[in-house]
Design a protein around this motif. Structure first.
Motif, mmCIF file in Angstrom:
data_model
loop_
_atom_site.group_PDB
_atom_site.id
_atom_site.type_symbol
_atom_site.label_atom_id
_atom_site.label_comp_id
_atom_site.label_asym_id
_atom_site.label_seq_id
_atom_site.Cartn_x
_atom_site.Cartn_y
_atom_site.Cartn_z
ATOM 1 N N LYS A 66 0.865 -1.183 0.000
ATOM 2 C CA LYS A 66 0.000 0.000 0.000
ATOM 3 C C LYS A 66 0.902 1.234 0.000
ATOM 4 O O LYS A 66 2.063 1.181 0.370
ATOM 5 N N TRP A 67 0.327 2.393 -0.353
ATOM 6 C CA TRP A 67 1.122 3.606 -0.454
ATOM 7 C C TRP A 67 1.531 4.145 0.913
ATOM 8 O O TRP A 67 0.752 4.107 1.865
ATOM 9 N N MET A 68 2.749 4.644 0.967
ATOM 10 C CA MET A 68 3.308 5.281 2.151
ATOM 11 C C MET A 68 3.960 6.582 1.710
ATOM 12 O O MET A 68 4.662 6.623 0.688
ATOM 13 N N ALA A 69 3.713 7.658 2.448
ATOM 14 C CA ALA A 69 4.325 8.962 2.153
ATOM 15 C C ALA A 69 5.521 9.157 3.073
ATOM 16 O O ALA A 69 5.452 8.866 4.273
ATOM 17 N N MET A 70 6.624 9.662 2.498
ATOM 18 C CA MET A 70 7.842 9.856 3.284
ATOM 19 C C MET A 70 8.474 11.212 2.994
ATOM 20 O O MET A 70 8.315 11.769 1.897
ATOM 21 N N GLU A 71 9.190 11.692 3.966
ATOM 22 C CA GLU A 71 9.992 12.902 3.812
ATOM 23 C C GLU A 71 10.951 12.733 2.631
ATOM 24 O O GLU A 71 11.599 11.702 2.483
ATOM 25 N N ASP A 72 11.035 13.743 1.785
ATOM 26 C CA ASP A 72 11.922 13.693 0.623
ATOM 27 C C ASP A 72 13.309 14.191 1.010
ATOM 28 O O ASP A 72 13.476 15.341 1.407
ATOM 29 N N LEU A 73 14.300 13.319 0.898
ATOM 30 C CA LEU A 73 15.671 13.676 1.246
ATOM 31 C C LEU A 73 16.433 14.249 0.058
ATOM 32 O O LEU A 73 17.627 14.553 0.182
ATOM 33 N N GLY A 74 15.749 14.409 -1.076
ATOM 34 C CA GLY A 74 16.407 14.962 -2.251
ATOM 35 C C GLY A 74 17.128 13.900 -3.045
ATOM 36 O O GLY A 74 17.064 12.706 -2.754
ATOM 37 N N ARG A 75 17.830 14.339 -4.071
ATOM 38 C CA ARG A 75 18.575 13.419 -4.918
ATOM 39 C C ARG A 75 19.666 12.717 -4.127
ATOM 40 O O ARG A 75 20.180 13.233 -3.152
ATOM 41 N N ILE A 76 20.011 11.506 -4.578
ATOM 42 C CA ILE A 76 21.066 10.744 -3.907
ATOM 43 C C ILE A 76 22.343 11.567 -3.829
ATOM 44 O O ILE A 76 22.799 12.132 -4.812
ATOM 45 N N LYS A 77 22.884 11.642 -2.628
ATOM 46 C CA LYS A 77 24.126 12.363 -2.415
ATOM 47 C C LYS A 77 25.092 11.428 -1.693
ATOM 48 O O LYS A 77 24.751 10.890 -0.635
ATOM 49 N N MET A 78 26.239 11.191 -2.304
ATOM 50 C CA MET A 78 27.210 10.291 -1.687
ATOM 51 C C MET A 78 27.568 10.777 -0.284
ATOM 52 O O MET A 78 27.836 11.954 -0.064
ATOM 53 N N ALA A 79 27.492 9.861 0.670
ATOM 54 C CA ALA A 79 27.794 10.215 2.053
ATOM 55 C C ALA A 79 29.228 10.745 2.153
ATOM 56 O O ALA A 79 30.131 10.248 1.482
ATOM 57 N N PRO A 80 29.446 11.762 3.001
ATOM 58 C CA PRO A 80 30.784 12.355 3.151
ATOM 59 C C PRO A 80 31.687 11.450 3.976
ATOM 60 O O PRO A 80 31.903 11.677 5.161
ATOM 61 N N LEU A 81 32.190 10.392 3.344
ATOM 62 C CA LEU A 81 32.975 9.404 4.072
ATOM 63 C C LEU A 81 34.197 10.047 4.710
ATOM 64 O O LEU A 81 34.833 10.912 4.138
ATOM 65 N N GLY A 82 34.499 9.590 5.910
ATOM 66 C CA GLY A 82 35.643 10.147 6.614
ATOM 67 C C GLY A 82 35.538 9.838 8.096
ATOM 68 O O GLY A 82 34.569 9.238 8.563
ATOM 69 N N PRO A 83 36.534 10.252 8.870
ATOM 70 C CA PRO A 83 36.581 9.899 10.294
ATOM 71 C C PRO A 83 35.419 10.453 11.109
ATOM 72 O O PRO A 83 35.102 9.917 12.169
ATOM 73 N N ASN A 84 34.772 11.536 10.643
ATOM 74 C CA ASN A 84 33.680 12.123 11.408
ATOM 75 C C ASN A 84 32.316 11.549 11.022
ATOM 76 O O ASN A 84 31.327 11.815 11.708
ATOM 77 N N TRP A 85 32.271 10.790 9.932
ATOM 78 C CA TRP A 85 30.983 10.294 9.438
ATOM 79 C C TRP A 85 30.599 8.956 10.078
ATOM 80 O O TRP A 85 29.475 8.783 10.547
ATOM 81 N N THR A 86 31.521 8.015 10.111
ATOM 82 C CA THR A 86 31.210 6.681 10.620
ATOM 83 C C THR A 86 30.698 6.703 12.060
ATOM 84 O O THR A 86 29.735 5.987 12.378
ATOM 85 N N PRO A 87 31.271 7.503 12.978
ATOM 86 C CA PRO A 87 30.721 7.534 14.336
ATOM 87 C C PRO A 87 29.269 7.998 14.375
ATOM 88 O O PRO A 87 28.494 7.539 15.223
ATOM 89 N N ARG A 88 28.871 8.875 13.465
ATOM 90 C CA ARG A 88 27.485 9.360 13.458
ATOM 91 C C ARG A 88 26.534 8.298 12.931
ATOM 92 O O ARG A 88 25.397 8.174 13.398
ATOM 93 N N VAL A 89 27.003 7.505 11.969
ATOM 94 C CA VAL A 89 26.188 6.380 11.501
ATOM 95 C C VAL A 89 26.046 5.353 12.615
ATOM 96 O O VAL A 89 24.952 4.813 12.854
ATOM 97 N N ALA A 90 27.150 5.103 13.328
ATOM 98 C CA ALA A 90 27.108 4.163 14.451
ATOM 99 C C ALA A 90 26.134 4.639 15.524
ATOM 100 O O ALA A 90 25.350 3.850 16.076
ATOM 101 N N GLU A 91 26.150 5.915 15.804
ATOM 102 C CA GLU A 91 25.240 6.486 16.806
ATOM 103 C C GLU A 91 23.789 6.319 16.375
ATOM 104 O O GLU A 91 22.929 5.907 17.172
ATOM 105 N N ALA A 92 23.491 6.622 15.112
ATOM 106 C CA ALA A 92 22.119 6.527 14.611
ATOM 107 C C ALA A 92 21.618 5.091 14.648
ATOM 108 O O ALA A 92 20.499 4.807 15.101
ATOM 109 N N LEU A 93 22.449 4.162 14.196
ATOM 110 C CA LEU A 93 22.036 2.764 14.123
ATOM 111 C C LEU A 93 21.878 2.159 15.513
ATOM 112 O O LEU A 93 20.910 1.434 15.789
#
Length: 318
Positions: A66-93
């Motif tokens: 069935k249909w679900m409406a979601m917040e639009d995050l815009g066009r795919i944008k490559m994640a800014p990989l680096g030492p400050n990014w992975t800890p934030r993904v770990a925190e979110a997950l």
């Protein structure tokens, strides 16, 4: 939406412009999703997670798309990989996992990754059966990869045994994404400087370890572990890492079939890049590089191991 935004699930996904009663204009994503995904997104939205798109569905009962409406995050944008990014993904997950840990009774709509799921679906219907069928149907594939089949079945069975044990243990069971790709994949997006986790179409009530194996290497997994502790989860690192190691084969198994399709009729030197990576993961429990588009240096190494018959060798013991 562009093709690269739609993903590979085959679900109907659209970006639609909307106008509010006050005249404000914006866009939203509409996806035709199964009940478990609609309810997972509703639960995450209700819990106030800032790292998943806000979502709404008028139908929270019908067990069909069935249909679900979601917040639009815009066009795919490559994640800014680096030492400050992975800890934030770990925190979110870790936050998502901790808030839903051992709460299966609250999520009757969420399928359980029990023994039957691992043995009858993941290692047979989803992965190894496809591999075996192609060795029968395609003589070229059989000559190139048929020798792997006995060991593939053996290692897949070990994985299913270990995952069934984690299900019985219950301590790590939570709402899992189930298909969290490596960092160069499309399931962790950057939006307003924050990581957003999208596409919960493979969600299950399963050990949280399966969401870690593709994204975090051994060093980065410590970041996730620390975030678990900060969310009130009591677990020694030795126990955590032992169970994480047992889950390493997950990515190899769930991506084995797409990798076989990519090989098609060969030759391996041109079309076997992903397949050799998946075989390496399943057969050895090693995960050399956590990238979909892994390095040419690693491919050369895997190709050499494949050609001389040592791809399955590993110093790791089960």
């Amino acid at each position: 939406m562009t093709e690269d935004e739609r993903g590979w699930s085959g679900a109907e996904v659209r970006r639609i412009g909307i106008i509010y009663e006050n005249g404000q204009r914006e866009s939203m994503i509409f996806k035709e999703a199964a009940l478990k995904e609609r309810m997972a997104m509703k639960r995450l939205t209700d819990q106030g997670h800032r790292n998943t798109p806000a979502a709404f569905s008028a139908d929270t009962r019908t067990d069909e798309p069935k249909w679900m409406a979601m917040e639009d995050l815009g066009r795919i944008k490559m994640a800014p990989l680096g030492p400050n990014w992975t800890p934030r993904v770990a925190e979110a997950l870790a936050r998502i996992h901790a808030r839903n840990l051992r709460r299966g009774s609250e999520m009757s709509w969420l399928p359980h990754a029990d023994r039957k799921y691992w043995e009858d679906y993941v290692i047979t219907t989803l992965s190894v059966d496809h591999f075996e069928a192609l060795t029968v149907q395609n003589p070229d594939f059989s000559r190139e990869f048929g020798a792997y089949l006995p060991l593939l079945r053996e290692k897949a069975s070990i994985f299913a045994r270990d995952m069934a044990a984690l299900y019985r243990e219950k301590e790590s069971l939570t709402l899992t994404h189930g298909d969290l790709q490596p960092a160069d994949g499309s399931h962790v997006r950057e939006y307003n400087g924050e990581p957003y986790i999208i596409d919960f179409g493979w969600c299950h009530y399963a050990p949280f370890y399966i969401d870690l194996v593709s994204y975090f290497n051994q060093e980065d997994s410590r970041m996730y572990y620390k975030e678990l502790l900060s969310n009130g989860v009591a677990l020694s690192f030795a126990d955590f890492y032992e169970r994480l190691r047992a889950a390493f084969r997950y990515s190899g198994l769930i991506y084995l079939y797409p990798s076989i399709r990519q090989w098609s009729s060969g030759p391996t030197e041109l079309t076997g890049k992903r397949l050799l990576q998946m075989l390496k993961i399943v057969l050895t429990g090693e995960f050399p590089e956590r990238k979909i588009d892994y390095s040419s240096q690693l491919f050369s190494k895997l190709l050499k191991e494949h050609n001389n018959g040592t791809l399955h060798l590993s110093i790791q013991a089960d």
